[in-house]
Scaffold this active site. Structure first.
Site, short mmCIF file in Angstrom:
data_model
loop_
_atom_site.label_atom_id
_atom_site.label_comp_id
_atom_site.label_asym_id
_atom_site.label_seq_id
_atom_site.Cartn_x
_atom_site.Cartn_y
_atom_site.Cartn_z
CG HIS A 205 49.18 40.61 47.22
ND1 HIS A 205 50.09 40.96 46.26
CD2 HIS A 205 48.12 41.44 47.04
CE1 HIS A 205 49.61 41.96 45.52
NE2 HIS A 205 48.42 42.28 45.99
CB VAL B 175 48.83 33.26 45.88
CG1 VAL B 175 49.74 32.27 45.18
CG2 VAL B 175 48.71 34.55 45.06
CB SER C 259 52.41 30.70 50.50
OG SER C 259 51.30 31.45 50.04
CG ASP D 120 49.34 29.22 52.09
OD1 ASP D 120 49.59 30.44 51.87
OD2 ASP D 120 49.55 28.33 51.24
CG ASN E 206 53.40 39.32 45.38
OD1 ASN E 206 52.40 40.02 45.53
ND2 ASN E 206 53.41 38.01 45.57
NE ARG F 191 49.22 45.54 46.85
CZ ARG F 191 50.33 45.55 46.11
NH1 ARG F 191 51.49 45.89 46.65
NH2 ARG F 191 50.27 45.22 44.86
N GLY G 48 45.38 30.20 49.04
CA GLY G 48 44.77 30.34 50.36
C GLY G 48 45.63 31.09 51.37
CG HIS H 123 43.10 50.41 46.70
ND1 HIS H 123 42.96 50.12 45.36
CD2 HIS H 123 43.85 49.39 47.21
CE1 HIS H 123 43.59 48.99 45.07
NE2 HIS H 123 44.14 48.52 46.18
CB THR H 124 40.41 54.24 52.33
OG1 THR H 124 40.36 55.43 53.10
CG2 THR H 124 40.57 53.08 53.30
N PRO I 219 44.31 40.29 41.10
CG PRO I 219 42.94 41.77 42.26
CD PRO I 219 43.69 40.50 42.42
CB THR J 220 41.94 60.92 54.74
OG1 THR J 220 40.96 60.05 54.12
CG2 THR J 220 41.30 62.24 55.08
C1 HEM Z 1 40.21 44.97 43.52
C2 HEM Z 1 41.36 44.58 42.99
C3 HEM Z 1 42.68 45.18 43.40
C4 HEM Z 1 43.63 45.65 42.57
C5 HEM Z 1 43.58 45.66 41.06
C6 HEM Z 1 44.69 46.16 43.39
C7 HEM Z 1 45.85 46.72 42.89
C8 HEM Z 1 46.78 47.41 43.65
C9 HEM Z 1 47.95 48.06 43.13
C10 HEM Z 1 48.38 48.08 41.66
C11 HEM Z 1 48.58 48.66 44.17
C12 HEM Z 1 49.88 49.48 44.10
C13 HEM Z 1 51.05 48.52 44.14
C14 HEM Z 1 52.39 49.16 43.85
O1 HEM Z 1 52.50 50.36 43.62
O2 HEM Z 1 53.38 48.43 43.85
C15 HEM Z 1 47.82 48.38 45.35
C16 HEM Z 1 48.12 48.82 46.62
C17 HEM Z 1 47.40 48.48 47.74
N1 HEM Z 1 46.37 47.58 47.81
FE1 HEM Z 1 45.34 46.84 46.26
N2 HEM Z 1 44.36 45.99 44.69
C18 HEM Z 1 43.16 45.38 44.77
C19 HEM Z 1 42.49 44.96 45.89
C20 HEM Z 1 42.99 45.12 47.17
C21 HEM Z 1 42.47 44.48 48.34
C22 HEM Z 1 41.36 43.44 48.35
C23 HEM Z 1 43.20 44.94 49.41
C24 HEM Z 1 43.10 44.57 50.86
C25 HEM Z 1 41.98 44.17 51.43
C26 HEM Z 1 44.15 45.88 48.87
C27 HEM Z 1 45.01 46.64 49.62
C28 HEM Z 1 45.96 47.50 49.10
C29 HEM Z 1 46.72 48.43 49.91
C30 HEM Z 1 46.49 48.70 51.39
C31 HEM Z 1 47.65 49.04 49.05
C32 HEM Z 1 48.74 50.04 49.44
C33 HEM Z 1 49.93 49.23 49.95
C34 HEM Z 1 51.11 50.04 50.45
O3 HEM Z 1 51.06 51.26 50.54
O4 HEM Z 1 52.14 49.38 50.75
N3 HEM Z 1 44.02 45.95 47.52
N4 HEM Z 1 46.74 47.61 45.00
#
Ligand code: HEM
Ligand SMILES: *[C@@H]1O[C@H](CO)[C@@H](O)[C@H](O)[C@H]1NC(C)=O
Ligand SMILES: *[C@@H]1O[C@H](CO)[C@@H](O)[C@H](O)[C@H]1NC(C)=O
Ligand SMILES: *[C@@H]1O[C@H](CO)[C@@H](O)[C@H](O)[C@H]1NC(C)=O
Length: 326
Positions: free
Chosen positions: A72, A76, A82, A80, A100, A68, A78, A200-201, A170, A249
């Protein structure tokens, strides 16, 4: 002589044309390559991997957090580095911007990786590249696909609190149109967006990010909603309580995230938007039925995301400490 002159002016023209091509292609991502460190730091990949194997074996969620962080960072201004800059008395960076704040994590392990890399080649490898490599390694270690990471990014000297909070990233409340738009704004396709959402797997989300969904959405499996409500109260408290983003999983990188969507067990509103009668339903089904297609599209999309506006050449710097400019 005449033929010498004309051939050298031909060469000159070719050079000018190539230079113009480089200038006008805009993004300098053409300069990223998988072999960027092959002479300057051939051991970079073997320095990063064991740090992550060790850390993720003890705390699997770290792999998710690192994946993640790269996302992030890239969305923002690129890829980089940041996102890694700490706030100071006179500087407010990206870490406390709304998407964040109290949410992104993994900074200590990034420091550990940087230390290991500085040991084998001091001052050579950027923190932005460390995020890209750590994201790939995390996916691999948690059982997902492998790929060659493009490197050669340099680090920003600054970061923007405003840009991190102004709607480029997003939100979990976004609808499908909005998700597609925000990825397109970064040069990423709808296919990239759906495949990348497969991240999100793995990992966890806080109650505050899915509370509205489990109490108000109607496109949610009722027993799933009930289960999530048990640790995420409607009114007050529990804001920080965690739930796995993949109910099946959560520590394994696979296509179960998409299977959950078919049974309306997406945790975030934005997750379920990908399978809610809209234009991306068919792609979700494809990823359920053909895990290899998901893996291939995920890799393609990760490479595309890693290409977003990198600093290259003499722009930026190679930070010595990922938390502050040199
Ligand atoms: C499609 C739009 C996306 C939205 C709306 C979104 C939103 C979110 C939100 C709300 C969370 C939970 C944050 C929290 O509880 O503080 C999350 C977690 C996460 N997101 Fe996304 N996300 C998106 C795309 C992505 C992408 C592109 C990636 C990576 C390639 C990603 C990887 C992750 C991961 C791995 C977690 C879990 C992080 C952890 O357990 O520390 N997400 N996301
Ligand atoms: C970050 O979250 C904390 C805790 O909820 C809050 O006190 C702080 O004001 C937030 N920071 C910003 C910049 O919004
Ligand atoms: C999707 O969200 C955007 C931004 O919040 C909003 O303007 C738009 O009306 C929404 N579209 C649908 C179909 O709900
Ligand atoms: C659900 O919708 C109601 C009515 O719009 C709203 O008041 C409430 O804040 C929403 N969220 C939750 C968690 O109930």
């Amino acid at each position: 002589m005449a033929s010498y002159i004309s051939s050298s002016s031909f060469t000159f023209n070719v050079i000018v044309a190539l230079a113009l091509l480089v200038v006008f292609t805009g993004s300098s991502s053409a300069q990223l390559s998988t072999s960027f460190y092959s002479t300057s730091c051939p051991k970079v990949f073997s320095a990063v991997r064991p740090v992550l194997i060790n850390a993720i074996s003890k705390a699997p969620r770290l792999g998710a957090s690192l994946l993640r962080l790269h996302f992030h960072d890239c969305f923002v201004n690129g890829c980089d580095g940041s996102v890694l800059l700490d706030d100071t008395a006179t500087f407010k960076g990206e870490k406390t911007a709304a998407p964040n704040n109290r949410s992104i994590r993994g900074f200590k392990i990034v420091d550990d990786i940087k230390t290991a890399v500085e040991k084998v080649c001091p001052g050579v490898v950027s923190c932005a590249d460390i995020l890209a490599i750590a994201a790939r390694d995390s996916v691999v270690i948690l059982g997902g696909p492998d790929w060659a990471v493009k490197v050669g990014r340099r680090d920003s000297k600054t970061a923007s609190f405003t840009d991190a909070g102004n709607g480029q990233l997003p939100s979990g409340l976004s609808n499908l149109t909005e998700l597609i738009r925000r990825f397109r704004n970064k040069g990423l396709s709808t296919q990239d967006m759906v495949a990348l959402s497969g991240a999100h797997t793995i990992g966890q989300a806080r109650c505050i990010t899915f509370r509205d969904r489990i109490y108000n959405d109607t496109n949610i499996d009722s027993s799933f909603a009930k289960l999530r409500r048990s640790t995420c109260p409607r009114k007050t408290g529990g804001r920080k309580n965690l739930a796995p983003m993949d109910i099946q999983t959560p520590n394994h990188f696979d296509n179960k995230y998409f299977k959950n969507l078919l049974s309306q067990k997406g945790l975030l509103h934005s997750d379920q938007e990908l399978y809610n009668g809209g234009s991306t339903d068919s792609l979700v089904k494809t990823y359920v039925n053909y895990p290899k297609t998901f893996n291939n599209d995920f890799v393609t999309a990760m490479i595309n995301m890693g290409d977003i506006e990198p600093l290259t050449g003499s722009s930026g710097e190679i930070r010595k400490n990922c938390r502050r400019p040199n």
